[in-house]
Design an enzyme around this catalytic site. Structure first.
Site, PDB file in Angstrom:
ATOM      1  N   PRO A  25       0.832  -1.209   0.000  1.00  0.00           N
ATOM      2  CA  PRO A  25       0.000   0.000   0.000  1.00  0.00           C
ATOM      3  C   PRO A  25       0.861   1.252   0.000  1.00  0.00           C
ATOM      4  O   PRO A  25       1.866   1.339   0.709  1.00  0.00           O
ATOM      5  CB  PRO A  25      -0.795  -0.128   1.307  1.00  0.00           C
ATOM      6  CG  PRO A  25      -0.898  -1.598   1.520  1.00  0.00           C
ATOM      7  CD  PRO A  25       0.409  -2.173   1.030  1.00  0.00           C
ATOM      8  N   CYS A  26       0.459   2.222  -0.825  1.00  0.00           N
ATOM      9  CA  CYS A  26       1.373   3.316  -1.160  1.00  0.00           C
ATOM     10  C   CYS A  26       0.942   4.673  -0.631  1.00  0.00           C
ATOM     11  O   CYS A  26       1.528   5.683  -0.992  1.00  0.00           O
ATOM     12  CB  CYS A  26       1.525   3.403  -2.676  1.00  0.00           C
ATOM     13  SG  CYS A  26      -0.032   3.728  -3.544  1.00  0.00           S
ATOM     14  N   GLN A  27      -0.071   4.757   0.229  1.00  0.00           N
ATOM     15  CA  GLN A  27      -0.578   6.069   0.618  1.00  0.00           C
ATOM     16  C   GLN A  27       0.494   6.955   1.245  1.00  0.00           C
ATOM     17  O   GLN A  27       0.476   8.169   1.067  1.00  0.00           O
ATOM     18  CB  GLN A  27      -1.750   5.926   1.589  1.00  0.00           C
ATOM     19  CG  GLN A  27      -3.035   5.449   0.928  1.00  0.00           C
ATOM     20  CD  GLN A  27      -3.147   3.929   0.956  1.00  0.00           C
ATOM     21  OE1 GLN A  27      -2.144   3.225   0.970  1.00  0.00           O
ATOM     22  NE2 GLN A  27      -4.361   3.424   0.954  1.00  0.00           N
ATOM     23  N   TYR A  76       3.458   7.227   0.391  1.00  0.00           N
ATOM     24  CA  TYR A  76       4.333   7.747  -0.652  1.00  0.00           C
ATOM     25  C   TYR A  76       3.591   8.640  -1.652  1.00  0.00           C
ATOM     26  O   TYR A  76       4.188   9.356  -2.420  1.00  0.00           O
ATOM     27  CB  TYR A  76       4.953   6.594  -1.454  1.00  0.00           C
ATOM     28  CG  TYR A  76       5.763   5.630  -0.645  1.00  0.00           C
ATOM     29  CD1 TYR A  76       6.869   6.058   0.076  1.00  0.00           C
ATOM     30  CD2 TYR A  76       5.432   4.288  -0.605  1.00  0.00           C
ATOM     31  CE1 TYR A  76       7.628   5.159   0.810  1.00  0.00           C
ATOM     32  CE2 TYR A  76       6.182   3.386   0.127  1.00  0.00           C
ATOM     33  CZ  TYR A  76       7.279   3.830   0.820  1.00  0.00           C
ATOM     34  OH  TYR A  76       8.028   2.939   1.540  1.00  0.00           O
TER      35      TYR A  76
END
Length: 295
Positions: A73-75, A77
């Site tokens: 999960p990239c939130q 970044y």
């Protein structure tokens, strides 16, 4: 090659690699809504696991994968988030720990394009190099990889025993010289020349033409506000028959086929679609790996 997909979401990476001829043997995720979609579209199992806590190394080792791939999960970044390093960023390190413990021949890591601003990916790179992997990193423009969308994504691809940069030439040489437009991909299937995509802010345009790549499909799909004021860069005026895209149309632009089912609540499905790796982009990367293996 036998592939395991970590942080699999609704299955964009799995579908792309499967379409390229890879054997997806298992997937892992922790979001019930995404798991429901995944189970509806693949015959191999997807396991519900919290990869920040659950110890799956023995389970993965027993499966003897040739490839471990994943996009944590990239939130933390994302340019849409607060750009702070938190638990989600730590999943990048956890991904590296799992790969190093299982030691597949190949590793594929995917994330938002600006992840390289953060120290976490530098740590991941060094972990993999120290474990014997040669790595290639590249930000790919999906619109040059068979996707009708200006979506830029970061890929790290590693192979045991290789030198760093080993896949650079293959990843670049296969890129299309022309960006794919929505019309290129869907023809006249949308039955509209212009469509609305809700912007991150009203400093950005919201009306697009089918004769250009779409903006990045995000995890929300809102109707046109009654008080919408035309942005100077909009391709048409709202009153000119412009409409928002349906959930299924957003799936098309992400290159999910019509045969791909999206069961579940609308908000969950929209988020799953927006978070997914476009299958055509994943297939592009998979085909580059195949090409390298046969050269």
């Amino acid at each position: 090659m036998r592939v395991i997909d970590l942080f699999a979401g609704c299955g964009g990476m799995s579908l792309g690699f499967e379409n390229a001829g890879f054997d997806i043997i298992a997937a892992f995720d922790n979001w019930d809504a995404a798991i429901k979609i995944y189970e509806s579209n693949f015959s191999h199992p997807i396991y519900k696991k919290d990869l920040s806590k659950d110890d799956i190394i023995q389970q993965l080792s027993d499966m003897r994968p040739d490839v471990i791939m994943g996009g944590p999960p990239c939130q933390d970044y994302s340019i849409a988030g607060k750009r702070e390093l938190g638990n989600r960023a730590n999943l990048t390190i956890r991904f590296g720990e799992i790969v190093i413990a299982v030691k597949p021949m190949w590793v594929v890591f995917e994330n938002v394009y600006n992840i390289e601003r953060f120290s976490t990916v530098t740590t991941l790179k060094q972990m993999l190099v120290d474990a014997g992997y040669g790595i290639t990193t590249r930000v790919l423009d999906a619109s040059r990889c068979g996707v009708p969308q200006k979506r830029h994504r970061f890929f790290l691809i590693g192979k045991l025993g290789e030198k760093n940069g080993f896949l650079d030439e293959t990843l670049v040489s296969n890129l299309s010289c022309k960006q794919m437009t929505v019309r290129d991909y869907l023809g006249d299937a949308l039955n509209t020349e212009f469509y609305y995509m809700h912007p991150r802010s009203y400093h950005r345009r919201a009306v697009f033409s089918v004769d250009e790549p779409a903006a990045t499909i995000r995890g929300i799909n809102r109707p046109i506000p009654d008080n919408y004021k035309r942005h100077h860069a909009d391709k048409a005026d709202i009153c000119d028959g412009v409409r928002a895209l349906t959930t299924r149309e957003r799936g098309y632009i992400q290159t999910f086929p019509d045969t791909f089912d999206f069961p579940g609540a609308k908000t969950d499905v929209e988020l799953a679609i927006g978070n997914a790796v476009p299958p055509a982009l994943a297939k592009y990367v998979a085909n580059c790996i195949k090409q390298y293996c046969t050269e």
